[in-house]
Design an enzyme around this catalytic site. Structure first.
Site, PDB file in Angstrom:
ATOM      1  N   ASP A 435     -63.484 -30.051 -10.836  1.00 23.53           N
ATOM      2  CA  ASP A 435     -62.733 -30.113 -12.091  1.00 23.53           C
ATOM      3  C   ASP A 435     -63.701 -30.406 -13.232  1.00 23.53           C
ATOM      4  OD1 ASP A 435     -59.753 -30.400 -13.144  1.00 23.53           O
ATOM      5  OD2 ASP A 435     -60.958 -31.930 -14.160  1.00 23.53           O
ATOM      6  N   ILE A 436     -63.641 -29.612 -14.296  1.00 18.65           N
ATOM      7  CA  ILE A 436     -64.522 -29.802 -15.449  1.00 18.65           C
ATOM      8  C   ILE A 436     -64.123 -31.080 -16.170  1.00 18.65           C
ATOM      9  CG2 ILE A 436     -65.302 -28.840 -17.637  1.00 18.65           C
ATOM     10  CD1 ILE A 436     -64.743 -26.064 -16.485  1.00 18.65           C
ATOM     11  N   GLU A 478     -58.834 -25.736 -15.536  1.00 13.43           N
ATOM     12  CA  GLU A 478     -60.264 -25.996 -15.380  1.00 13.43           C
ATOM     13  C   GLU A 478     -60.616 -26.453 -13.965  1.00 13.43           C
ATOM     14  OE1 GLU A 478     -58.416 -29.885 -16.875  1.00 13.43           O
ATOM     15  OE2 GLU A 478     -58.091 -27.728 -17.044  1.00 13.43           O
TER      16      GLU A 478
END
Length: 557
Positions: A435-436, A478
Site C-alpha cells: 500500500d502506497i 493504491e
C-alpha cells in the site's frame, strides 16, 4: 545460429519424425487389418465398428501430414463411408461389405507402395512450409541496457540513477561518435538522447538515423529537449525516433514508454496444449509450433486433460475430434463446464471434411476447425492469430486500465488457482499486500493525475523487479497484491524490501516541484489450513503492522 541453420535443423527434425512414422506404418496397417477382421467375424458387436472408425480416422489424419497424401485421402474417404454405414445413411444402408472391400483394397495397395508417386509433391510443400516458418531471433540479447547520450554531467548522473532504480543498466555516452562505437560493440535496448546538437536537432536526428540503419539489432531511440516545437518533433519522427520528451522531464512516463518498447520484442511465447492420441501427429505439430517460438505441451491421454490444464494453463488447445478414449466434442464440453476455462480457445484439427460435423464441433464450444493434412505455415498462422486475439480480449477483461496489472477479481482467481497448485505440488507460496504510504496526501497536494503517475511508477517497478512467474495485481486504489509461487515468506521479504528501497528514491514530477513516495507491505505464507481469503487476511494484518510501525517497511506475518 542463423535462420538458414535453424531451418535446416527443423527440416532434419521433421524428416526424423516422418521416418519414424514410415517405419511404424506397417504395424499401423496391421492394426487396421485386425480391427477389420473383428468387424467381419463379429458383425453384431457395434463397438468393433467404432474401433475400426477410430483406426481409419487416425490414418486419415496422420498419413497426409507425414507425406503419404494418397493414403490419407483414401482413408478419409473410407472414414466418411464407414460413418454413413454406421448411421444407416449410406446408399447401401447399414451394409458393411462395400466398406470392408474398400479397406481391403487400401491395405493391399498400401502394403506395396503407400507413396504411389505423391511423395515428391508433398515433400516440396513441406519444404516450402519450413522455409516460411518464422525462426527464433538469433541476435544477441540486449537485456535492459540504455545508452544515455548527454552533454551535461550534472543532469545525466541524476537521470542515470533514476533509470537504475527502475532496474535498467545505464551507460553514459558523451557524443554521437562515441555512441556509434558503443553500439557496434554492444547493441542496447534503447538510446536516450539528452544532447544540445550544435548544428540543430534536424542534423542530430539525421546522424542518429544513419547509426540506427547501420546496426542489425533493433533498438528504441528517444529524444529529450528543452524545445517542444512541431519542427523539432517532426525531424525526430522522420529519423525513426520512438519518443520525444520536453523538459521538465516526466521520468515515470519516459520509463513507461521504454518498458513498452522493450516488451514489444520480449512477448512471452504462447502456451499451446496439443491433445491427440496419434503420437507422431502430435509430435509433428508440436515441433512446428515450437520452431515458431511457442511453448507446447502434448497430451496423448485425454482423461488427464483437466489436471494438465490446471498445471500448464494453456492459452490455446489444439485437439483432434476423434480419439479412442473420448470424443473431442465431449472433451470440449467438459472443458467449457469450468468457468475458469471458458475463454481458452479450442481449435479442432481433424481429417473430417464434413461441414455438418465441423459445425457440430464448433457448437460444442470450439473456436475453429482446421482440416488435416494442414500446411505448416497455415497451422502456425492460425494458432498465432488465435493466441494474440485471446490475449487482447483477456487484457480488456482482466487488466486494470491504469497500470496494466491484473484487476481485483482476476488476481483473486489467480490466487485460488495458485493455492491449489502449491498444495498439489507441496511447494511454498507467499502473498504480499502493498500500500502506497499517505497516498491521500499525494492526491490532495499534487492532484489525481500526479497520484496516477505514482501508482504507475510502482506498478512498473514491480513488473521489472519480480519474476515472470510472480502474479501482480492492483487490488484497489493504491493497494497492490503480489502472489509469489514456490517462495517462502522469508525469501519474499528481502526481494520486496529491495523494491521498497528503490521506489523510495524515485522522483515524481509535479507542476512546481518533484517529490518522492514510499510504500509498506505485509507478507504471509501458505499454511495447511489457508484458503485464499485467510491468506489475504493474514497479509493485510501484516500490512497494518507495517503502517502502524512507521510505514515504508515490509513486515512478515
Amino acid at each position: 545460429m542463423n535462420n538458414q541453420d535453424q531451418a535446416d535443423d527443423l527440416e532434419q527434425t521433421l524428416r526424423a519424425i516422418e521416418a519414424a512414422y514410415a517405419a511404424n506404418l506397417p504395424s499401423r496397417l496391421d492394426s487396421l487389418r485386425e480391427a477389420l477382421d473383428l468387424c467381419i467375424q463379429h458383425p453384431d458387436v457395434p463397438g468393433h465398428l467404432n474401433a475400426l472408425l477410430i483406426k481409419l480416422h487416425g490414418l486419415a489424419g496422420s498419413a497426409g501430414t507425414f507425406g503419404f497424401a494418397k493414403l490419407g485421402q483414401q482413408a478419409s474417404e473410407l472414414e466418411i463411408r464407414l460413418t454413413a454405414c454406421i448411421k444407416g445413411s449410406a446408399p447401401s444402408g447399414k451394409d458393411f461389405s462395400p466398406v470392408a472391400a474398400g479397406i481391403r483394397k487400401l491395405l493391399r495397395w498400401a502394403a506395396i507402395d503407400p507413396n504411389d508417386g505423391e511423395i515428391e509433391q508433398d515433400t516440396q510443400d513441406t519444404q516450402e512450409g519450413v522455409a516460411a516458418t518464422p525462426a527464433a531471433d538469433s541476435e544477441p540479447d540486449v537485456g535492459r541496457l540504455i545508452y544515455l547520450v548527454h552533454d551535461n554531467g550534472e543532469s545525466v548522473a541524476d537521470m542515470a540513477a533514476q533509470f537504475q532504480y527502475f532496474g535498467y543498466e545505464v551507460v553514459t555516452v558523451g557524443g554521437l561518435d562515441e555512441l556509434a562505437l558503443a553500439i557496434r560493440v554492444r547493441p542496447p535496448a534503447a538510446v536516450v538522447m539528452d544532447l544540445a546538437f550544435p548544428a540543430g536537432i534536424l542534423a542530430g536526428a539525421e546522424q542518429i538515423a544513419r547509426i540506427k540503419a547501420g546496426c542489425r539489432q533493433r533498438f528504441a531511440v528517444i529524444f529529450i529537449s528543452t524545445r517542444s516545437t512541431f519542427e523539432a518533433r517532426l525531424a525526430t519522427v522522420k529519423a525513426g525516433a520512438d519518443g520525444y520528451f520536453s523538459k521538465p522531464l516526466d521520468m515515470v512516463a519516459l520509463v513507461d514508454l521504454i518498458d513498452r518498447l522493450v516488451a514489444r520484442d520480449e512477448e512471452k511465447a504462447g502456451r499451446i496444449l496439443i491433445v491427440d492420441d496419434e503420437v507422431e501427429t502430435a509430435d509433428y505439430h508440436a515441433t512446428l509450433l515450437r520452431q515458431a517460438g511457442m511453448d507446447v505441451r502434448t497430451l496423448y491421454h485425454v482423461e488427464d486433460i483437466l489436471q494438465v490444464m490446471g498445471e500448464y494453463r494453456p492459452e490455446l488447445i489444439l485437439m483432434d475430434v476423434y480419439m479412442p478414449a473420448c470424443d473431442g466434442i465431449d472433451v470440449a464440453r467438459v472443458i467449457r463446464q469450468d468457468a475458469m476455462y471458458l475463454d481458452v480457445p479450442i481449435v479442432f484439427l481433424s481429417s473430417d471434411s464434413n461441414l455438418d460435423n465441423q459445425l457440430n464441433a464448433i457448437a460444442s464450444g470450439a473456436d475453429e476447425f482446421l482440416t488435416k493434412p494442414i500446411r505448416p505455415l497455415h497451422l502456425i498462422s492460425a494458432v498465432t492469430s488465435r493466441v494474440k486475439r485471446n490475449r487482447e480480449l483477456r487484457s480488456l477483461i482482466m487488466r486494470d486500465s491504469l497500470t496494466g496489472l491484473f484487476n481485483h477479481s482476476a488476481v483473486k482467481e489467480h490466487l485460488v488457482r495458485e493455492l491449489a497448485t502449491a498444495r498439489r505440488m507441496q511447494k511454498p507460496l507467499s502473498l504480499a499486500m502493498l500500500d502506497i504510504d499517505r497516498f491521500k496526501s499525494v492526491n490532495d497536494t499534487y492532484g489525481h493525475p500526479v497520484g496516477d503517475q505514482v501508482i504507475r511508477a510502482l506498478s512498473r517497478l514491480l513488473q521489472q523487479r519480480l519474476r515472470r512467474s510472480d502474479i501482480i495485481g492492483r487490488y484497489g486504489g493504491e493497494e497492490f497484491v503480489v502472489i509469489m509461487p514456490h517462495t517462502t515468506a522469508a525469501a519474499a521479504v528481502p526481494v520486496l524490501d529491495q523494491i521498497r528501497a528503490s521506489f523510495s528514491n524515485i522522483r515524481h514530477h509535479a507542476e512546481h516541484q518533484d517529490f518522492t513516495s514510499s510504500f509498506s507491505g505485509g507478507v504471509a505464507e501458505i499454511a495447511p489450513d489457508s484458503d485464499a481469503e485467510e491468506l489475504l487476511r493474514r497479509a493485510d494484518a501484516a500490512l497494518y503492522l507495517a503502517k502502524d510501525g512507521g510505514r515504508n517497511k515490509i513486515i512478515q506475518d
